[in-house]
Design a protein around this motif. Structure first.
Motif, PDB file in Angstrom:
ATOM      1  N   LYS A  15      38.730 -84.803  97.174  1.00 49.56           N
ATOM      2  CA  LYS A  15      40.130 -84.824  97.652  1.00 49.56           C
ATOM      3  C   LYS A  15      40.964 -85.806  96.826  1.00 49.56           C
ATOM      4  N   PHE A  16      40.316 -86.898  96.444  1.00 54.09           N
ATOM      5  CA  PHE A  16      40.983 -87.932  95.657  1.00 54.09           C
ATOM      6  C   PHE A  16      41.397 -87.368  94.287  1.00 54.09           C
ATOM      7  N   GLU A  17      40.477 -86.635  93.698  1.00 55.82           N
ATOM      8  CA  GLU A  17      40.741 -86.025  92.392  1.00 55.82           C
ATOM      9  C   GLU A  17      41.912 -85.036  92.523  1.00 55.82           C
ATOM     10  N   ARG A  18      41.884 -84.281  93.615  1.00 57.59           N
ATOM     11  CA  ARG A  18      42.948 -83.290  93.856  1.00 57.59           C
ATOM     12  C   ARG A  18      44.298 -83.997  94.010  1.00 57.59           C
ATOM     13  N   LYS A  19      44.251 -85.123  94.686  1.00 58.48           N
ATOM     14  CA  LYS A  19      45.499 -85.879  94.916  1.00 58.48           C
ATOM     15  C   LYS A  19      46.096 -86.348  93.590  1.00 58.48           C
ATOM     16  N   ILE A  20      45.229 -86.878  92.716  1.00 54.79           N
ATOM     17  CA  ILE A  20      45.736 -87.358  91.416  1.00 54.79           C
ATOM     18  C   ILE A  20      46.307 -86.174  90.641  1.00 54.79           C
ATOM     19  N   ASP A  21      45.624 -85.040  90.738  1.00 55.73           N
ATOM     20  CA  ASP A  21      46.090 -83.835  90.049  1.00 55.73           C
ATOM     21  C   ASP A  21      47.515 -83.473  90.505  1.00 55.73           C
ATOM     22  N   GLU A  22      47.761 -83.619  91.792  1.00 55.40           N
ATOM     23  CA  GLU A  22      49.105 -83.312  92.334  1.00 55.40           C
ATOM     24  C   GLU A  22      50.163 -84.248  91.754  1.00 55.40           C
ATOM     25  N   ILE A  23      49.762 -85.508  91.613  1.00 51.50           N
ATOM     26  CA  ILE A  23      50.740 -86.520  91.185  1.00 51.50           C
ATOM     27  C   ILE A  23      50.992 -86.473  89.679  1.00 51.50           C
ATOM     28  N   CYS A  24      49.922 -86.186  88.907  1.00 57.77           N
ATOM     29  CA  CYS A  24      49.994 -86.491  87.484  1.00 57.77           C
ATOM     30  C   CYS A  24      50.860 -85.529  86.681  1.00 57.77           C
ATOM     31  N   GLY A  25      51.311 -86.050  85.545  1.00 57.71           N
ATOM     32  CA  GLY A  25      52.060 -85.222  84.605  1.00 57.71           C
ATOM     33  C   GLY A  25      53.513 -85.019  84.994  1.00 57.71           C
ATOM     34  N   GLY A  26      53.866 -85.363  86.224  1.00 56.76           N
ATOM     35  CA  GLY A  26      55.239 -85.082  86.676  1.00 56.76           C
ATOM     36  C   GLY A  26      56.191 -86.229  86.387  1.00 56.76           C
ATOM     37  N   GLY A  27      55.761 -87.181  85.584  1.00 55.53           N
ATOM     38  CA  GLY A  27      56.626 -88.318  85.256  1.00 55.53           C
ATOM     39  C   GLY A  27      56.732 -89.315  86.407  1.00 55.53           C
ATOM     40  N   VAL A  28      55.903 -89.123  87.445  1.00 58.62           N
ATOM     41  CA  VAL A  28      55.956 -90.056  88.577  1.00 58.62           C
ATOM     42  C   VAL A  28      54.934 -91.161  88.346  1.00 58.62           C
ATOM     43  N   GLU A  29      55.355 -92.397  88.560  1.00 56.57           N
ATOM     44  CA  GLU A  29      54.399 -93.496  88.391  1.00 56.57           C
ATOM     45  C   GLU A  29      53.437 -93.525  89.581  1.00 56.57           C
ATOM     46  N   LEU A  30      52.227 -93.908  89.259  1.00 55.99           N
ATOM     47  CA  LEU A  30      51.194 -93.949  90.294  1.00 55.99           C
ATOM     48  C   LEU A  30      51.135 -95.358  90.879  1.00 55.99           C
ATOM     49  N   ASP A  31      51.346 -95.444  92.181  1.00 57.78           N
ATOM     50  CA  ASP A  31      51.187 -96.717  92.879  1.00 57.78           C
ATOM     51  C   ASP A  31      49.699 -96.838  93.199  1.00 57.78           C
ATOM     52  N   ILE A  32      48.984 -97.464  92.274  1.00 58.93           N
ATOM     53  CA  ILE A  32      47.521 -97.442  92.362  1.00 58.93           C
ATOM     54  C   ILE A  32      47.031 -98.191  93.611  1.00 58.93           C
ATOM     55  N   LYS A  33      47.782 -99.176  94.045  1.00 58.36           N
ATOM     56  CA  LYS A  33      47.379 -99.936  95.234  1.00 58.36           C
ATOM     57  C   LYS A  33      47.353 -99.014  96.464  1.00 58.36           C
ATOM     58  N   ASN A  34      48.428 -98.241  96.597  1.00 54.98           N
ATOM     59  CA  ASN A  34      48.520 -97.354  97.756  1.00 54.98           C
ATOM     60  C   ASN A  34      47.439 -96.274  97.695  1.00 54.98           C
ATOM     61  N   LEU A  35      47.247 -95.711  96.506  1.00 59.21           N
ATOM     62  CA  LEU A  35      46.267 -94.634  96.382  1.00 59.21           C
ATOM     63  C   LEU A  35      44.846 -95.133  96.654  1.00 59.21           C
ATOM     64  N   MET A  36      44.530 -96.317  96.141  1.00 55.35           N
ATOM     65  CA  MET A  36      43.188 -96.861  96.359  1.00 55.35           C
ATOM     66  C   MET A  36      42.968 -97.235  97.819  1.00 55.35           C
ATOM     67  N   ALA A  37      44.034 -97.695  98.471  1.00 48.28           N
ATOM     68  CA  ALA A  37      43.922 -98.015  99.900  1.00 48.28           C
ATOM     69  C   ALA A  37      43.612 -96.740 100.683  1.00 48.28           C
ATOM     70  N   ARG A  38      44.271 -95.638 100.319  1.00 49.06           N
ATOM     71  CA  ARG A  38      44.021 -94.380 101.031  1.00 49.06           C
ATOM     72  C   ARG A  38      42.592 -93.894 100.805  1.00 49.06           C
ATOM     73  N   PHE A  39      42.161 -93.993  99.539  1.00 52.66           N
ATOM     74  CA  PHE A  39      40.819 -93.528  99.197  1.00 52.66           C
ATOM     75  C   PHE A  39      39.753 -94.355  99.940  1.00 52.66           C
ATOM     76  N   THR A  40      39.860 -95.689  99.855  1.00 52.12           N
ATOM     77  CA  THR A  40      38.813 -96.522 100.475  1.00 52.12           C
ATOM     78  C   THR A  40      38.876 -96.431 102.000  1.00 52.12           C
ATOM     79  N   LEU A  41      40.074 -96.287 102.547  1.00 51.20           N
ATOM     80  CA  LEU A  41      40.129 -96.183 104.018  1.00 51.20           C
ATOM     81  C   LEU A  41      39.549 -94.856 104.486  1.00 51.20           C
TER      82      LEU A  41
END
Ligand code: HEM
Length: 496
Positions: free
Chosen positions: A156-182
């Motif tokens: 699911k995590f990989e899918r999430k990054i796929d959704e975000i990437c390439g669209g010129g949107v910056e990745l808030d890595i803190k938020n994403l990692m919090a979601r993944f680990t939680l």
């Protein structure tokens, strides 16, 4: 006249208080120990708001006093704190003379705040009993059993990054990692499908991150509370907000009742805790113990793992060759294991271990280890004694950045963890999980979680640093855990 008597009384009381405080603040001087000059009210804690990070604060003392004695004496408010500057002393405290240093001296109040009676906070005999009960839950066989659930979240995590990437949107890595680990903790510790990766408005995520982002008390008050824990208990103070206590108590109660009523068994920590809860022997866990320990997996395991992942992605974005090398390594090992992400394949990813260890060296999520002396400790071959009830702060961050152990400490260099380099320095020069009998009980689980996150994140995507990340990183501490001020922002692109 009455007013005058009152005034004189108040002035006398104030004077006596000042004299008492001044007397406290000459403790180290009277013992003839190298010490840092304290400020009247905060002791040497003033830097906590200046540096925002206790790792940097202790580094300041470590650098200044290393070589002048086995430790430097400082004060957190009025409480004497010893910061070892000699690596041999660090080893003795954590391992050889552990029987003097088995406690952390932290406040907890099991009566009003059952969550606070976690393994992390328990002292002495209570800690030992609990540690013995919980250790089998972290055995490698148990972790292996949880791998499939963790891999599902990784997908699911990989899918999430796929959704975000390439669209010129910056990745808030803190938020994403919090979601993944939680999500991993939700599944593995509580048996819940929390799905925070897709929906970060759910209560498990919202309340889970609020434990750290919105703590009941600030760092200075917590230092004070740990120092006066007897009074904290008399005043029935709690470490966590009522909303947090209620949420976890209700949720754990529901899970336990549901599983016991419906005879449901799952491959997770909760099941192992329920097994202890329903056992008759001396391994039995009361409901409150079960609750506190399930919560401690969250409290001790969430921010630490999530922070490690954040800093790891950050370093890989700053060091593109190391990023490529790590990705190639992952692919090679997977190929060797027929493309299967098995437990054995994880163990085989040695370079990935090096990259994670170097991240933990450069950015240890916990900047300092805590111990408290249970009896007077005469430091071998010296005239110094650390007296009973003294707080000891082992300066992890400072040790990890000491050029004596890591020649170029600010450089991200995974080769610091090839066999030869490891052998060339004392074992306690690397302490991200602590050391000795009180070492992190979840270290293997934490490493596995971080590894899975990196494998899922790196296989198909490339990361670069966004200008939105403040450089150089400014570190701050919340609840003992390191953060980068303003967060870490990355650009992510699909690999062609
Ligand atoms: C990268 C991830 C992690 C890091 C860097 C980390 C770091 C630490 C550190 C530095 C300590 C103190 C050790 C000492 O005083 O010697 C500790 C203790 C502890 N950690 Fe972790 N931890 C991580 C993951 C986890 C996870 C995933 C769990 C739970 C599943 C966990 C549960 C605990 C507990 C319960 C303690 C207290 C142990 C005791 O007092 O006996 N940690 N951790």
């Amino acid at each position: 006249m009455a007013f005058l008597v009152l005034l004189v009384g108040l002035l006398t009381a104030a004077l006596m208080l000042v004299l008492w405080m001044q007397k406290k603040l000459v403790y180290w001087k009277n013992l003839g120990v190298p010490y840092a000059e304290p400020d009247f009210l905060y002791g040497n804690l003033k830097g906590v708001s200046e540096f925002h990070h206790e790792g940097l604060l202790t580094q300041k003392f470590y650098k200044e006093y290393k070589g002048k004695g086995p430790f430097v004496g400082v004060y957190f408010f009025l409480k004497p704190v010893a910061i070892p500057t000699d690596i041999e002393l660090v080893k003795n405290i954590l391992i050889k003379d552990f029987n003097f240093f088995h406690d952390r001296g932290l406040f907890y109040n099991e009566r009003d705040d059952p969550l606070s009676a976690s393994l992390f906070n328990l002292p002495g005999f209570e800690w030992k009993q609990m540690r013995n009960k919980l250790s089998p839950t972290m055995a490698s066989g148990k972790l292996k059993m949880m791998l499939p659930a963790m891999l599902e979240i990784a997908t699911k995590f990989e899918r999430k990054i796929d959704e975000i990437c390439g669209g010129g949107v910056e990745l808030d890595i803190k938020n994403l990692m919090a979601r993944f680990t939680l999500d991993i903790i939700g599944t593995c510790a509580f048996g819940l499908e929390t799905n925070s990766l897709d929906d970060d408005t759910n209560d498990f995520f919202r309340i889970g991150i609020s434990v750290f982002n919105n703590p009941k008390y600030g760092a200075k008050f917590m230092f004070l509370l740990h120092g006066f824990r007897k009074y904290g208990r008399i005043l029935r103070l709690k470490t966590f907000r009522d909303e947090v206590i209620k949420f976890y108590t209700d949720i754990v109660r529901k899970i336990v009742d549901y599983r016991l009523t419906n005879r449901i068994e799952r491959n997770d920590f909760m099941q192992l805790l329920i097994k202890l809860h329903t056992s008759d022997g001396e391994d039995n866990l009361s409901f409150n113990d079960l609750l506190a320990q399930a919560f401690s997996f969250h409290a001790a395991g969430f921010e630490t793992s999530s922070t490690t992942l954040q800093f790891c992605f950050y370093e890989l974005a700053c060091n593109p060759e190391i990023q490529d090398k790590t990705r190639n390594h992952i692919n090679e090992v997977l190929e060797k294991h027929n493309g299967e992400l098995s437990y054995e394949a994880f163990l085989d990813m040695k370079y990935l271990d090096q990259v994670i260890n170097e991240t933990l060296r450069k950015h240890p999520p916990v900047g300092a280890l805590l111990r408290e002396t249970s009896k007077d400790y005469k430091i071998p071959d010296t005239q110094f004694t650390i007296e009973k009830d003294t707080t000891v702060f082992i300066p992890i961050y400072a040790i990890h950045h000491d050029p004596e152990f890591y020649p170029n400490p600010s450089k991200f260099n995974p080769d610091n963890f090839i066999e030869e380099s490891i052998r060339s320095r004392p074992s306690v020069a690397f302490l991200p999980f602590g050391e000795g009998p009180r070492i992190c009980i979840g270290a293997r689980f934490g490493m596995m979680q971080v590894k899975i996150g990196l494998i899922a994140g790196l296989r198909k995507f490339r990361y670069t640093l966004s200008p939105r990340t403040k450089q150089p990183l400014k570190l701050l501490t919340k609840f003992f855990i390191t953060h980068a001020e303003g967060g870490i922002w990355l650009n992510v692109d699909p690999l062609s």
